[in-house]
Motif scaffolding. Structure first.
Motif, short mmCIF file in Angstrom:
data_model
loop_
_atom_site.label_atom_id
_atom_site.label_comp_id
_atom_site.label_asym_id
_atom_site.label_seq_id
_atom_site.Cartn_x
_atom_site.Cartn_y
_atom_site.Cartn_z
N ALA A 19 -36.50 -15.14 80.37
CA ALA A 19 -37.44 -15.68 79.39
C ALA A 19 -36.78 -16.60 78.38
CB ALA A 19 -38.16 -14.54 78.67
N ALA A 20 -35.58 -16.25 77.90
CA ALA A 20 -34.94 -17.07 76.87
C ALA A 20 -34.64 -18.49 77.36
CB ALA A 20 -33.67 -16.39 76.35
N PRO A 21 -33.94 -18.65 78.50
CA PRO A 21 -33.69 -20.02 78.94
C PRO A 21 -34.96 -20.75 79.36
CG PRO A 21 -32.90 -18.43 80.57
CD PRO A 21 -33.23 -17.66 79.34
N LEU A 22 -35.93 -20.03 79.92
CA LEU A 22 -37.19 -20.68 80.31
C LEU A 22 -37.91 -21.23 79.09
CD1 LEU A 22 -39.25 -21.36 82.53
CD2 LEU A 22 -40.27 -19.10 82.13
N LEU A 23 -37.96 -20.48 78.03
CA LEU A 23 -38.60 -20.95 76.81
C LEU A 23 -37.85 -22.14 76.21
CD1 LEU A 23 -39.49 -17.49 75.27
CD2 LEU A 23 -41.16 -19.28 75.80
N ALA A 24 -36.52 -22.04 76.20
CA ALA A 24 -35.73 -23.15 75.68
C ALA A 24 -35.94 -24.41 76.51
CB ALA A 24 -34.25 -22.77 75.64
N ASP A 25 -35.98 -24.25 77.84
CA ASP A 25 -36.20 -25.39 78.72
C ASP A 25 -37.56 -26.03 78.49
OD1 ASP A 25 -33.72 -25.06 79.87
OD2 ASP A 25 -34.45 -24.01 81.64
N ASN A 26 -38.51 -25.24 77.98
CA ASN A 26 -39.84 -25.76 77.71
C ASN A 26 -40.01 -26.22 76.26
OD1 ASN A 26 -42.11 -25.40 80.00
ND2 ASN A 26 -40.49 -23.88 80.31
N GLY A 27 -38.92 -26.36 75.54
CA GLY A 27 -38.96 -26.97 74.23
C GLY A 27 -39.17 -26.04 73.07
N TYR A 28 -39.04 -24.73 73.27
CA TYR A 28 -39.21 -23.78 72.18
C TYR A 28 -37.88 -23.49 71.49
CZ TYR A 28 -43.87 -22.65 73.98
OH TYR A 28 -45.19 -22.72 74.38
N CYS A 29 -37.93 -23.19 70.21
CA CYS A 29 -36.80 -22.62 69.50
C CYS A 29 -36.90 -21.11 69.66
CB CYS A 29 -36.82 -23.01 68.03
SG CYS A 29 -36.55 -24.78 67.73
#
Length: 329
Positions: free
Chosen positions: A100-110
């Motif tokens: 979840a962490a890298p997926l969210l980061a890859d989608n532009g989330y902090c």
């Protein structure tokens, strides 16, 4: 509890069917479901195999998962709320969030993660302490993230206890004014019977003896038993109108039992999602749902309904995750 999610199918029957169907179903899924023969490259690798990710990071409990705790991350108009990840019982921020962490980061989330409820912040086993105290740790971390990022609210994504404990923060510790969206993966909202173990202990009249021993090592475990005084108080008012709640659960959850105990009562700001209603091939269990691409696509859509991603349908095995390539989310 909502009744539209259907009856629980026995674990052995679904597991056997999944094992028998895997070879042929993979070919069908890859040929007819996936939009491309392989997942597109992303900035950070996403580990959809929960046990592999957890095993690889077991000795680094105070290391943030990939993409998390970049304190120089700049919020955007598309994603103005930082996302805080809340791990489950016996887990920690690193082993719980390798997908979840890298997926969210890859989608532009902090993205931010922390440890709570352990003997120390560096203990590999977290989430065992009193839930109210853990919620206070969440409150402190939320305030730190808000202060650092300048945001007015956060979004929360939790797994297991981490999908239930923030409700205490929201209800009793001022979190209602600081949380926009709360996405819960296999949360213990109405507790667990541990597949009938606690019911059996009650029938035998030994619940107090068992809980007395268990609570000294894991107070949160006792508080998550179905019918506990803690859950009765928490569920007196299950939700608050200012927060949007999304619960994502698998019928094959062997920890939150019955699996319907994860769901929140119907309300305009509540979405209860059963993974298998979207993809019958998905056999994710309590652990794998935190890394399941089907569930994580639901997570992305809950956090940003205006930029929906396609929810894939894949053969997903318990603990070890998808069989074959995963489309880019």
């Amino acid at each position: 509890m909502p009744s539209s999610n259907g009856p629980h199918r026995p674990h052995w029957r679904r597991r056997a069917a999944l094992a028998a169907a895997t070879t042929s179903a993979v070919a069908v899924a890859l040929a007819t479901v996936l939009p491309a023969p392989a997942r597109a490259a992303t900035q950070l690798p996403v580990n959809y195999d929960f046990i592999a990710g957890a095993t690889a990071t077991a000795l680094a409990p105070d290391t943030p998962p990939p993409g998390a705790n970049n304190w120089s991350c700049q919020l955007t108009a598309a994603h103005p709320d930082p996302v805080i990840l809340v791990h489950g019982t016996f887990a920690n921020m690193d082993d719980n969030w390798q997908a979840a962490a890298p997926l969210l980061a890859d989608n532009g989330y902090c993205v931010y993660a922390f440890n709570y409820g352990g003997a120390s912040s560096s203990s590999p086993i977290q989430g065992t302490g009193e839930i109210a105290a853990s919620a206070a740790q969440l409150a402190t971390f939320v305030d730190a993230v808000l202060a650092k990022t300048g945001a007015s609210k956060v979004d929360l994504v939790g797994h297991s206890q981490g999908g239930m404990m923030p409700r205490y923060y929201i209800d009793f510790l001022g979190g209602a004014s600081k949380v926009s969206d709360f996405v819960a993966l296999a949360p213990s909202n109405y507790g667990t019977t541990l597949d009938g173990f606690t019911k059996l202990a009650s029938l035998l009249g030994v619940s107090s003896e068992i809980n007395g021993t268990l609570s000294s090592a894991c107070e949160a475990c006792v508080e998550q038993e179905q019918g506990s005084a803690f859950l009765a108080g928490l569920n007196a008012v299950p939700t608050v109108p200012s927060v949007r709640y999304t619960v994502i659960e698998s019928v094959d959850d062997e920890v939150v039992t019955p699996y319907t105990n994860a769901f929140l009562p119907a309300a305009p700001n509540v979405s209860d999602i059963t993974v298998q209603k979207q993809c019958v091939l998905d056999g994710s269990d309590h652990l794998e749902i935190a890394a399941d691409p089907v569930a994580l696509a639901d997570m992305l859509n809950a956090l940003d309904p205006s930029a929906r991603v396609n929810v894939p349908c894949l053969v997903v095995l318990p603990v070890t995750g998808p069989v074959g390539p995963v489309p880019n989310l």
